[in-house]
Design an enzyme around this catalytic site. Structure first.
Site, PDB file in Angstrom:
ATOM      1  CE  LYS A  97     105.853  26.593  44.369  1.00  0.00           C
ATOM      2  NZ  LYS A  97     105.124  27.578  43.542  1.00  0.00           N
ATOM      3  CB  SER A  98      99.222  26.416  46.445  1.00  0.00           C
ATOM      4  OG  SER A  98      99.738  26.174  45.165  1.00  0.00           O
ATOM      5  N   GLY A 120     105.358  33.284  40.464  1.00  0.00           N
ATOM      6  CA  GLY A 120     104.133  33.712  39.774  1.00  0.00           C
ATOM      7  C   GLY A 120     102.979  33.876  40.740  1.00  0.00           C
ATOM      8  CB  SER A 163      95.143  30.334  35.762  1.00  0.00           C
ATOM      9  OG  SER A 163      95.966  31.034  36.681  1.00  0.00           O
ATOM     10  CD  GLN A 193     100.210  31.480  39.621  1.00  0.00           C
ATOM     11  OE1 GLN A 193     100.457  32.208  38.667  1.00  0.00           O
ATOM     12  NE2 GLN A 193     101.110  30.666  40.141  1.00  0.00           N
ATOM     13  CG  ASP A 207     102.726  23.150  39.241  1.00  0.00           C
ATOM     14  OD1 ASP A 207     102.705  23.751  38.155  1.00  0.00           O
ATOM     15  OD2 ASP A 207     102.407  23.689  40.313  1.00  0.00           O
ATOM     16  CE  LYS A 230     101.810  26.262  34.899  1.00  0.00           C
ATOM     17  NZ  LYS A 230     100.913  26.974  35.802  1.00  0.00           N
TER      18      LYS A 230
HETATM   19  C1  S3P Z   1      99.480  27.910  41.624  1.00  0.00           C
HETATM   20  C2  S3P Z   1      98.727  27.708  40.499  1.00  0.00           C
HETATM   21  C3  S3P Z   1      99.261  27.085  39.268  1.00  0.00           C
HETATM   22  C4  S3P Z   1     100.550  26.322  39.542  1.00  0.00           C
HETATM   23  C5  S3P Z   1     101.498  27.100  40.386  1.00  0.00           C
HETATM   24  C6  S3P Z   1     100.877  27.452  41.730  1.00  0.00           C
HETATM   25  C7  S3P Z   1      98.851  28.582  42.780  1.00  0.00           C
HETATM   26  O1  S3P Z   1      99.554  28.107  38.330  1.00  0.00           O
HETATM   27  O2  S3P Z   1     101.162  25.962  38.324  1.00  0.00           O
HETATM   28  O3  S3P Z   1     102.685  26.355  40.634  1.00  0.00           O
HETATM   29  O4  S3P Z   1      99.426  28.568  43.887  1.00  0.00           O
HETATM   30  O5  S3P Z   1      97.773  29.157  42.611  1.00  0.00           O
HETATM   31  P1  S3P Z   1      98.423  28.726  37.361  1.00  0.00           P
HETATM   32  O6  S3P Z   1      97.411  29.391  38.197  1.00  0.00           O
HETATM   33  O7  S3P Z   1      99.159  29.690  36.476  1.00  0.00           O
HETATM   34  O8  S3P Z   1      97.871  27.548  36.608  1.00  0.00           O
END
Ligand code: S3P
Length: 433
Positions: A21-22, A95, A168, A170, A315, A342
């Site tokens: 997914k990322s 998110g 994080s 993100q 996760d 989350k």
């Molecule tokens: C993600 C980062 C993580 C993860 C999320 C996907 C990403 O979140 O929990 O499912 O794709 O960068 P955080 O950056 O808030 O830790």
């Protein structure tokens, strides 16, 4: 939807791990600002990634991605070619969509409004707003700039050295994306290292990404389009790894799982718990290491999880609580207060769901403690619309005595075929592509 789950006699399955997914989000977003066309294969067709595609389309990006297709073509608009969306950008439950697009849009002289579903509108946004503001973007959000909707008027950024209070990816990715457009260098230092897909992919597209203790970027004038095949998601392999290790008669082969070291905390936790895991066929896919993984019925012991391991398994930590129910002794997960930010408060969700099934689990401010082993019993579970909790409940149901029903599982967010594949895996022998 309410899904019935029971414990199968035996589990034998070979599963091609669903796309990461990322990596899927990043492949769409970064190619959207590249100079030219890219083809993305094995792209995750799930609600979250569709949210990203929809937002990018609203910003003028041409994305050809037929429903149900694992292949998309993105025609990049170049770094300065996005249009102002004529409507609010709806990030759904995602998110990653909201935070990465905030970073990108902070660099564009457009007015952008980002919103999402009820869960996303309660998740922290100050962590991205604060550094982007320091870089010079005008950003406002609800509840004193805490939660979405977020309003952004971007442009004219300057680089910063940002000390992120949370590990994080993100947040890091939002700041690095903005940094591509800023004057001077932009650096992000985190308390522990988070997943590095952004750094890998931007570097492969020609951006000047560096690591001097803090991760940084220098301004870019263009990005080259990057065609790739998305590797399998360890977060989607995780339910199978846990089912295989805990079920009394199981052997599961997982094909093409991302083994990026910033993501493999669960493998380290499984080893520390003495699980029987074999890693073979190590190779590279889409700029990421991948491997095939075999997991078999295991005799588990409790473990302690904290520190740098936490972002590497963030996760998967709800599933660690389930592993711990089948392990001898105490398992402690600490330093994981991020679980509370989350799609749901995952500390509370884990305690509620597994507690209802007979687990000896209690919450800590920053994680949970589980005493094992226990016999779980089936129950009616409301996963509260959190996909990872839905899958946790499904796997727990396959390991419990009696009948389980899972409601509000929301697996379409990251793993739309999960229930169907679970039924197949539980039928005894299955090859799942
Ligand atoms: C993600 C980062 C993580 C993860 C999320 C996907 C990403 O979140 O929990 O499912 O794709 O960068 P955080 O950056 O808030 O830790």
């Amino acid at each position: 939807m309410s899904v019935p789950v029971n414990r199968p006699e035996r589990v034998r399955a070979t599963i091609t791990v669903p796309p990461d997914k990322s990596v899927s989000h990043r492949a769409l977003i970064f190619n959207a600002i590249a100079d030219g066309r890219a083809t993305i294969d094995h792209l995750l067709d799930s609600a979250d990634v569709r949210s990203t595609a929809r937002c990018l389309a609203a910003l003028g990006v041409e994305i050809d991605w037929p429903a149900g297709s694992p292949r998309a073509t993105v025609t990049g608009r170049g770094m300065h070619g996005l249009y102002e969306s004529d409507d609010v950008l709806d990030c759904g439950n995602s998110g990653t969509t909201m935070r990465l697009l905030s970073g990108l849009l902070a660099a564009h002289p457009l007015l952008s409004i980002l919103t999402g579903d009820e869960s996303l509108r309660s998740r922290p946004m100050a962590r991205v707003i604060s550094p982007l503001r320091k870089m010079g973007a005008h950003i406002l959000a609800r509840k004193g700039d805490a939660v979405a909707p977020v309003v952004i008027k971007g442009g004219n950024l300057k680089g910063i050295a940002f000390e992120s209070p949370v590990a994080s990816a993100q947040v890091k990715s939002a700041v690095l994306l903005a940094g591509l457009y800023a004057e001077g260098e932009t650096r992000v230092r985190e308390p522990e290292r988070s997943r590095d897909h952004t750094e890998r992919m931007l570097a492969a597209m020609g951006a000047d990404v560096f690591d001097s203790g803090a991760v940084g970027v220098r301004p870019a004038s263009r990005l080259a389009p990057l065609s790739l095949r998305v590797p399998g998601d360890i977060s989607s392999a995780a339910p199978w790894l846990v089912l295989g290790a805990c079920h009394p008669d199981a052997e599961i082969v997982l094909k093409g799982m991302n083994t990026n070291p910033t993501r493999t905390g669960l493998l380290d936790i499984l080893s520390a718990m003495s699980a029987t895991i074999e890693i073979t066929e190590e190779r590279t896919m889409g700029g990421e290491p991948v491997a095939d993984v075999v997991v078999r019925t295991s005799t588990l012991r409790g473990t302690e999880v904290g520190g740098a391991l936490v972002p590497r398994a963030i996760d998967e930590l709800p599933l660690v609580a389930l592993l711990a129910c089948f392990a001898e002794g105490t398992t402690v997960v600490r330093d994981a207060a991020e679980l509370r930010a989350k799609e749901s408060d995952r500390v509370d969700s884990v305690v509620r769901v597994l507690g209802r099934m007979g687990a000896k689990v209690r919450a800590r401010d920053d994680g949970f403690v589980v005493e094992g082993p226990v016999k779980l019993h089936g129950a009616r579970i409301d996963a509260g619309g959190d996909h990872r909790i839905g899958m946790l409940a499904g796997i727990a149901g396959c390991l419990a005595d009696g009948d389980t029903r899972v409601e509000n599982g929301a697996v379409d967010v990251s793993y739309p075929a999960f229930w169907e594949q679970l039924a197949n895996a539980a039928s005894g022998t299955a090859t799942i592509r």
